[in-house]
Write an enzyme that holds these catalytic residues in place. Structure first.
Site, mmCIF file in Angstrom:
data_model
loop_
_atom_site.group_PDB
_atom_site.id
_atom_site.type_symbol
_atom_site.label_atom_id
_atom_site.label_comp_id
_atom_site.label_asym_id
_atom_site.label_seq_id
_atom_site.Cartn_x
_atom_site.Cartn_y
_atom_site.Cartn_z
ATOM 1 C CD GLU A 124 -33.375 -60.825 -34.837
ATOM 2 O OE1 GLU A 124 -34.438 -60.301 -35.238
ATOM 3 O OE2 GLU A 124 -33.020 -61.982 -35.133
ATOM 4 C CB ILE A 125 -32.837 -60.820 -28.157
ATOM 5 C CG1 ILE A 125 -33.682 -61.879 -28.877
ATOM 6 C CG2 ILE A 125 -33.588 -60.267 -26.956
ATOM 7 C CD1 ILE A 125 -33.960 -63.106 -28.034
ATOM 8 N N PRO A 147 -20.125 -64.075 -25.713
ATOM 9 C CG PRO A 147 -20.363 -66.340 -25.248
ATOM 10 C CD PRO A 147 -21.087 -65.047 -25.145
ATOM 11 C CG ASP A 183 -69.372 -32.804 -48.911
ATOM 12 O OD1 ASP A 183 -70.003 -31.855 -48.446
ATOM 13 O OD2 ASP A 183 -68.374 -32.663 -49.649
ATOM 14 C CE LYS A 234 -72.473 -27.704 -52.333
ATOM 15 N NZ LYS A 234 -71.309 -28.251 -51.646
ATOM 16 N N GLY A 281 -63.381 -38.064 -51.039
ATOM 17 C CA GLY A 281 -62.249 -37.986 -51.957
ATOM 18 C C GLY A 281 -61.202 -37.005 -51.491
ATOM 19 C CG MET A 311 -69.594 -35.323 -59.623
ATOM 20 S SD MET A 311 -69.334 -33.570 -59.236
ATOM 21 C CE MET A 311 -67.882 -33.203 -60.250
#
Length: 465
Positions: free
Chosen positions: A22-23, A43, A248, A270, A302, A383
Site C-alpha cells: 500500500e505504501i 516479492p 449586511d 437593513k 444566507g 423575515m
C-alpha cells in the site's frame, strides 16, 4: 533551512520503486502523475501498482538485492515495511550518489517528497523537513481551498504569452509590474472558468494599454446563515481578495474577520424601518467602487438569490458593464433546519417544502394562503417574526389545523441558536413569553415534531406545555 526545495523533472525518466504494498502504491500514484517510468522490485506487488507500472517486464517479483545495477535510474524510492531493507537501499544509493527517498525515514533520505498542491503546471510543495507530515498535509488542505483547479489553465496561458510580452515590454521592471497586475486582474478568474476567448481579448487590450488593467469587479457572496464554517471555499477565496466589503446585518460573528485586514468595511445592513443604506444607494455604491478599480465583496447572509435582493444588484452591475460573480450560500432554511434537527422533507412527514417571505408592509401580509394548506408540505417563512401573529391567524383561517407543529429558530447555526416549538394556535403566546430576537426563521409542518429526537444542536428548546 534543512532542505532546498527543488522540482525534479521525471517525465519519461526511469525511477526504481522498492516495495509493492500500500505504501509503495501511494508513491507510485504520485510518480505516475509526474510521468516517471517505474520499475518495481518486491516479492509481492499489488494489482493497482501493477496496472500503474504497465509493462510487466518492469515488475520484478523478487526481493531487493544490493547487487542490482542502479546506474540506469534517475531516482530511487524505498517503500517497504522492512526497516533493514529500507536502510540498505538508502546506503547503496548514497554510495552511488543516486537520489533516494525512504518513506517515513527522513534520516535515510537524500531528498524528500513534500505535500503537493497540484495545479499543473502550477505546483506548490509544503514540507516539514520530515518532522511533521500531518502538519504539512493540513497546510496543503488549506491551500487547496484557496487556489481552484482552474489556476493551472491560467498558468499555462500566461506561460504561452511570456515570449510575446518580453518582445513587447523591453524593461524587466516594467514586465514584472505588468505580470503582477495581470495575475491580480479578472483575467485570471476568466481563465480559471475556461472563458479563454474573453480572457485573451482582455489580455491583448492590456498589452496595448496597461491602464486597462485597472478593472474592478463585484463578488456577490452568500455568507450562509451565520456559522463561518458553512461558507464555501470560493466565498472565502473571493472575500479575502476584496479591497472593499459591503456587508449586511445578518453576517455572522467571525465571518467579517475572514476578510483582508486592510479591506474597507462598509455596513449596509437593513432591519425593520431602519436602513443603514437604501437599496438604490447600495446598487450605485457597487458600481462606483468597481469603476474605481476596486474588487468589491457584497457579503450577504444566507444565499444572495433567496430573499437577498441579489437579482436587483446584479441588474445594476450588468447595465453598468461591471464584471461580477455570484457565489451561492447555504440559505437560512437549510442551515436552521439542519442545526435544529428539523428535516425540511421526510418520507413520513413532508414531500415538498415552500420558501415564503414573511416581510410585512404597513402591517399587512398579502399571500395566497389557500395554497399553503397541504399537510405534506413544510412551510418556511423568512423575515416572519414581526408578522408571526398574521401568519398563524391567516393560515388557520384558510384551513390549516391549529395544532400544526411550528418552530421559531433564533440565530440559526450560531452558538446561541435557540429553537422554540409550539403550534399555529399557541406560538404567538409562546413568542411573547420567550422574546426571540432577529434573525429568526419560522418552520411550519409535522417535521417540527422530529426536533425532540434529532435536535443535536446545543440550543434551548421551548414548547407550549
Amino acid at each position: 533551512m534543512d532542505y532546498l526545495p527543488v522540482c525534479l523533472k521525471l517525465d519519461g525518466e526511469p525511477v526504481l520503486l522498492v516495495g509493492g504494498g500500500e505504501i509503495a502504491t501511494r508513491k507510485a500514484r504520485l510518480l505516475h502523475r509526474a510521468g516517471a517510468v517505474l520499475t518495481v522490485v518486491a516479492p509481492e506487488v499489488s494489482a493497482e501498482l501493477t496496472d500503474l507500472v504497465g509493462d510487466s517486464a518492469r515488475v520484478q517479483r523478487t526481493p531487493w538485492s544490493p547487487e542490482k545495477p542502479l546506474d540506469q535510474f534517475r531516482a530511487v524510492i524505498a517503500a517497504t515495511n522492512d526497516t533493514a531493507v529500507n536502510a540498505e537501499v538508502s546506503q547503496v544509493c548514497r554510495a552511488a550518489n543516486l537520489p533516494v527517498n525512504v518513506v517515513d525515514s527522513p534520516a535515510l533520505c537524500s531528498f524528500i517528497i513534500p505535500a503537493i498542491v497540484d495545479r499543473n503546471p502550477l505546483l506548490v510543495g509544503i514540507s516539514s523537513s520530515g518532522a511533521s507530515p500531518v502538519m504539512a498535509r493540513r497546510i496543503r488542505s488549506t491551500l487547496e481551498t484557496l487556489y481552484p483547479p482552474g489556476y493551472g489553465a491560467a498558468a499555462r496561458f500566461y506561460g504561452e504569452q511570456r515570449d510575446r510580452v518580453s518582445s513587447e515590454i523591453a524593461e524587466e521592471g516594467d514586465r514584472r509590474q505588468f505580470w503582477e497586475a495581470i495575475v491580480d486582474s479578472p483575467i485570471t478568474d476568466l481563465l480559471a472558468r475556461q472563458e479563454v476567448a474573453e480572457a485573451s481579448r482582455r489580455f491583448d487590450r492590456a498589452l496595448e494599454d496597461p491602464g486597462a488593467l485597472i478593472h474592478g469587479a463585484v463578488y456577490l457572496i452568500g455568507a450562509g446563515p451565520g456559522d463561518p464554517d458553512l461558507m464555501t471555499f470560493k466565498a472565502l477565496r473571493l472575500l479575502q481578495r476584496a479591497d472593499v466589503v459591503l456587508y449586511d446585518r445578518l453576517i455572522g460573528d467571525g465571518i467579517l474577520e475572514l476578510a483582508r485586514r486592510d479591506a474597507d468595511r462598509i455596513y449596509v445592513g437593513k432591519q425593520r424601518s431602519e436602513h443603514a443604506m437604501p437599496q438604490d444607494q447600495i446598487n450605485q455604491a457597487l458600481v462606483d467602487y468597481a469603476r474605481a478599480g476596486k474588487r468589491v465583496a457584497r457579503l450577504k447572509g444566507g444565499d444572495p438569490f433567496i430573499f437577498g435582493r441579489g437579482g436587483e444588484e446584479i441588474e445594476g452591475l450588468m447595465k453598468a458593464g461591471i464584471d461580477f460573480e455570484v457565489v451561492p450560500g447555504i440559505t437560512a432554511a437549510s442551515g436552521a433546519a439542519c442545526y435544529g434537527g428539523i428535516p425540511l422533507t421526510h418520507r413520513d412527514h413532508a414531500q415538498s417544502v415552500r420558501f415564503i417571505t414573511g416581510h410585512t408592509r404597513n402591517y399587512e401580509l398579502n399571500l395566497p394562503w389557500a395554497q399553503f394548506l397541504n399537510p405534506a408540505e413544510t412551510l418556511v417563512f423568512y423575515m416572519g417574526l414581526a408578522g408571526l401573529e398574521i401568519i398563524c391567524r391567516e393560515l388557520m383561517a384558510a384551513g390549516r389545523a391549529g395544532d400544526t407543529p411550528m418552530a421559531v429558530i433564533e440565530k440559526a447555526t450560531r452558538p446561541d441558536q435557540r429553537v422554540i416549538t409550539g403550534t399555529l394556535s399557541t406560538m404567538h403566546r409562546i413568542v411573547e413569553e420567550t422574546q426571540p430576537a432577529a434573525p429568526t426563521l419560522l418552520i411550519i409542518g409535522s417535521v417540527v415534531t422530529l426536533h425532540e429526537s434529532l435536535g443535536w444542536f446545543n440550543g434551548t428548546s421551548s414548547d407550549d406545555d
